[in-house]
Design a protein around this motif. Structure first.
Motif, mmCIF file in Angstrom:
data_model
loop_
_atom_site.group_PDB
_atom_site.id
_atom_site.type_symbol
_atom_site.label_atom_id
_atom_site.label_comp_id
_atom_site.label_asym_id
_atom_site.label_seq_id
_atom_site.Cartn_x
_atom_site.Cartn_y
_atom_site.Cartn_z
ATOM 1 N N GLN A 66 0.994 -1.379 0.094
ATOM 2 C CA GLN A 66 -0.337 0.136 -0.143
ATOM 3 C C GLN A 66 0.669 1.549 0.008
ATOM 4 O OE1 GLN A 66 -3.505 0.546 0.161
ATOM 5 N NE2 GLN A 66 -3.171 -1.782 -0.846
ATOM 6 N N LYS A 67 1.377 1.125 0.841
ATOM 7 C CA LYS A 67 2.437 2.550 1.088
ATOM 8 C C LYS A 67 3.556 2.499 0.324
ATOM 9 C CE LYS A 67 2.567 2.183 5.792
ATOM 10 N NZ LYS A 67 3.684 2.127 7.211
ATOM 11 N N ALA A 68 4.040 1.554 -0.729
ATOM 12 C CA ALA A 68 4.697 2.140 -1.872
ATOM 13 C C ALA A 68 3.781 2.726 -3.395
ATOM 14 C CB ALA A 68 5.443 0.693 -2.431
ATOM 15 N N ASN A 69 2.787 2.654 -3.075
ATOM 16 C CA ASN A 69 1.507 3.574 -4.019
ATOM 17 C C ASN A 69 2.259 3.333 -5.800
ATOM 18 O OD1 ASN A 69 -0.334 4.888 -4.709
ATOM 19 N ND2 ASN A 69 0.749 6.801 -4.377
ATOM 20 N N LEU A 70 2.731 2.163 -5.876
ATOM 21 C CA LEU A 70 2.847 2.097 -7.586
ATOM 22 C C LEU A 70 1.922 2.585 -8.516
ATOM 23 C CD1 LEU A 70 4.532 -1.494 -7.057
ATOM 24 C CD2 LEU A 70 5.874 1.012 -6.617
ATOM 25 N N GLN A 71 2.119 2.799 -9.462
ATOM 26 C CA GLN A 71 1.355 2.835 -10.812
ATOM 27 C C GLN A 71 2.508 3.115 -12.273
ATOM 28 O OE1 GLN A 71 -1.376 5.182 -10.584
ATOM 29 N NE2 GLN A 71 -1.480 5.482 -7.943
ATOM 30 N N PRO A 72 1.641 2.341 -12.569
ATOM 31 C CA PRO A 72 2.231 2.463 -14.760
ATOM 32 C C PRO A 72 3.083 3.463 -15.107
ATOM 33 C CG PRO A 72 -0.362 1.337 -14.276
ATOM 34 C CD PRO A 72 -0.091 2.665 -13.287
ATOM 35 N N THR A 73 3.884 3.628 -15.316
ATOM 36 C CA THR A 73 5.112 4.508 -15.847
ATOM 37 C C THR A 73 3.482 5.536 -16.723
ATOM 38 O OG1 THR A 73 6.377 2.854 -17.339
ATOM 39 C CG2 THR A 73 7.038 3.189 -15.208
ATOM 40 N N THR A 74 4.527 6.882 -16.895
ATOM 41 C CA THR A 74 3.977 7.268 -17.966
ATOM 42 C C THR A 74 4.971 7.663 -19.403
ATOM 43 O OG1 THR A 74 5.290 9.345 -16.782
ATOM 44 C CG2 THR A 74 3.105 8.981 -15.996
ATOM 45 N N GLY A 75 4.267 8.331 -20.050
ATOM 46 C CA GLY A 75 4.815 9.010 -21.229
ATOM 47 C C GLY A 75 4.263 7.972 -22.263
ATOM 48 N N SER A 76 4.093 6.632 -22.679
ATOM 49 C CA SER A 76 3.759 6.075 -24.298
ATOM 50 C C SER A 76 3.217 6.949 -24.626
ATOM 51 C CB SER A 76 3.190 5.330 -23.495
ATOM 52 O OG SER A 76 3.553 4.328 -22.434
ATOM 53 N N GLN A 77 3.591 7.075 -26.018
ATOM 54 C CA GLN A 77 2.619 7.024 -27.252
ATOM 55 C C GLN A 77 2.314 6.356 -28.389
ATOM 56 O OE1 GLN A 77 4.707 9.785 -29.594
ATOM 57 N NE2 GLN A 77 3.297 10.993 -30.853
ATOM 58 N N PRO A 78 1.050 5.046 -27.706
ATOM 59 C CA PRO A 78 0.725 4.336 -28.283
ATOM 60 C C PRO A 78 -0.849 4.591 -29.238
ATOM 61 C CG PRO A 78 -1.464 4.574 -26.249
ATOM 62 C CD PRO A 78 0.010 5.891 -26.495
ATOM 63 N N ASP A 79 -0.436 4.086 -30.859
ATOM 64 C CA ASP A 79 -2.144 4.318 -31.874
ATOM 65 C C ASP A 79 -2.975 3.644 -31.252
ATOM 66 O OD1 ASP A 79 0.758 4.778 -32.976
ATOM 67 O OD2 ASP A 79 1.298 2.957 -33.600
ATOM 68 N N HIS A 80 -2.809 2.760 -30.238
ATOM 69 C CA HIS A 80 -3.870 2.185 -30.388
ATOM 70 C C HIS A 80 -4.185 2.080 -28.765
ATOM 71 C CE1 HIS A 80 -3.780 1.406 -34.393
ATOM 72 N NE2 HIS A 80 -5.211 1.380 -34.322
ATOM 73 N N VAL A 81 -5.260 2.303 -28.467
ATOM 74 C CA VAL A 81 -5.908 2.022 -27.303
ATOM 75 C C VAL A 81 -7.055 1.462 -26.558
ATOM 76 C CG1 VAL A 81 -6.711 3.140 -24.233
ATOM 77 C CG2 VAL A 81 -5.040 4.343 -26.512
ATOM 78 N N ALA A 82 -7.461 -0.192 -26.259
ATOM 79 C CA ALA A 82 -8.059 -0.600 -25.641
ATOM 80 C C ALA A 82 -8.596 0.033 -24.763
ATOM 81 C CB ALA A 82 -7.510 -2.064 -25.700
ATOM 82 N N LEU A 83 -10.098 0.020 -24.832
ATOM 83 C CA LEU A 83 -10.327 1.199 -23.747
ATOM 84 C C LEU A 83 -11.780 0.174 -22.916
ATOM 85 C CD1 LEU A 83 -10.623 3.325 -21.755
ATOM 86 C CD2 LEU A 83 -12.585 4.637 -23.560
ATOM 87 N N ASP A 84 -11.638 -0.815 -21.812
ATOM 88 C CA ASP A 84 -13.265 -0.891 -20.901
ATOM 89 C C ASP A 84 -12.880 -1.265 -19.350
ATOM 90 O OD1 ASP A 84 -14.865 -2.916 -21.401
ATOM 91 O OD2 ASP A 84 -13.898 -4.860 -22.227
ATOM 92 N N GLU A 85 -13.843 -2.010 -18.607
ATOM 93 C CA GLU A 85 -14.166 -1.920 -17.846
ATOM 94 C C GLU A 85 -14.786 -2.910 -17.329
ATOM 95 O OE1 GLU A 85 -18.024 -1.551 -18.897
ATOM 96 O OE2 GLU A 85 -17.200 -0.042 -19.372
ATOM 97 N N THR A 86 -14.049 -3.448 -16.312
ATOM 98 C CA THR A 86 -15.025 -4.158 -15.253
ATOM 99 C C THR A 86 -15.056 -4.618 -13.753
ATOM 100 O OG1 THR A 86 -14.677 -6.474 -15.578
ATOM 101 C CG2 THR A 86 -12.955 -4.907 -14.995
ATOM 102 N N VAL A 87 -16.342 -5.641 -13.116
ATOM 103 C CA VAL A 87 -16.891 -5.504 -11.975
ATOM 104 C C VAL A 87 -15.155 -6.287 -11.145
ATOM 105 C CG1 VAL A 87 -18.535 -5.932 -10.314
ATOM 106 C CG2 VAL A 87 -19.213 -4.999 -12.904
#
Length: 211
Positions: A66-87
């Protein structure tokens, strides 16, 4: 993800800036965080530490993650982005995990946890995604969910309906998340939404490091 690949990779990218007075060697803390996020239950992670001569409580491992609070890194420039949500289930409450994935790399770009799914929350998610990555010229791959299409249209982002193909990237990652969060029985029992979100974001970071 194949079983043999889940524990590969280096844990050196895990930052431990939160550590002040901690008797555990930092490399073992990093290893513990990576082992738990990638495959092992907290109990099994404690057992690994014990075999290395370090005795720590389950709550200690939980607090490190919890305290490490890791996040996916930033700065990408993708051609496509798959977007969705789930329960995602927290006890008897349903929450929604939003995710944006680069189908070329199979990596998470951004993940967020919400109590419902609406156009307004989707716009909030996309605005945060744009702050982290250059996605203005990307084509978003979506299913038939109207809130996804409405938010993308309102923000002037290009999108395409795609039932299979590259959009399967986000479905595969959701399947892995659900396998991971149910493998040890109600991973989020008695967890508050902020705790669950931190774990899921940390998991996304770990996934990106290991693939």
């Amino acid at each position: 993800m194949p079983e043999s690949s889940r524990l590969n990779g280096s844990s050196s990218g895990v930052q431990l800036d939160f550590v002040e007075r901690e008797a555990t060697p930092r490399e073992l803390m990093r290893l513990s965080i990576q082992l738990h996020l990638s495959e092992l239950s907290i109990s099994n992670t404690v057992s690994v530490l014990e075999r290395l001569g370090i005795k720590r409580a389950r709550s200690t491992i939980h607090n490190w993650v919890q305290k490490a609070n890791l996040q996916p890194t930033t700065g990408s420039q993708p051609d496509h982005v798959a977007l969705d949500e789930t329960v995602i289930q927290l006890d008897d409450q349903r929450y929604w995990l939003y995710a944006a994935v680069d189908p070329e790399t199979n990596k998470f770009l951004h993940v967020k946890f919400y109590p419902t799914r609406t156009t307004a929350l989707t716009e909030m998610f996309l605005s945060e995604l744009r702050e982290k990555h250059d996605v203005q010229d990307a084509v978003f791959l979506v299913d038939s969910a109207p809130w996804l299409k409405a938010a993308l249209h309102h923000l002037g982002l290009r999108f395409r309906y795609e039932k299979h193909g590259n959009r399967n990237a986000v479905e595969r990652l959701f399947k892995e998340i659900k396998r991971r969060t149910t493998q040890f029985g109600n991973c989020f029992r008695n967890a508050d939404p902020a705790t669950a979100e931190t774990w899921l974001q940390s998991y996304a970071y770990c996934w990106n490091q290991l693939i």
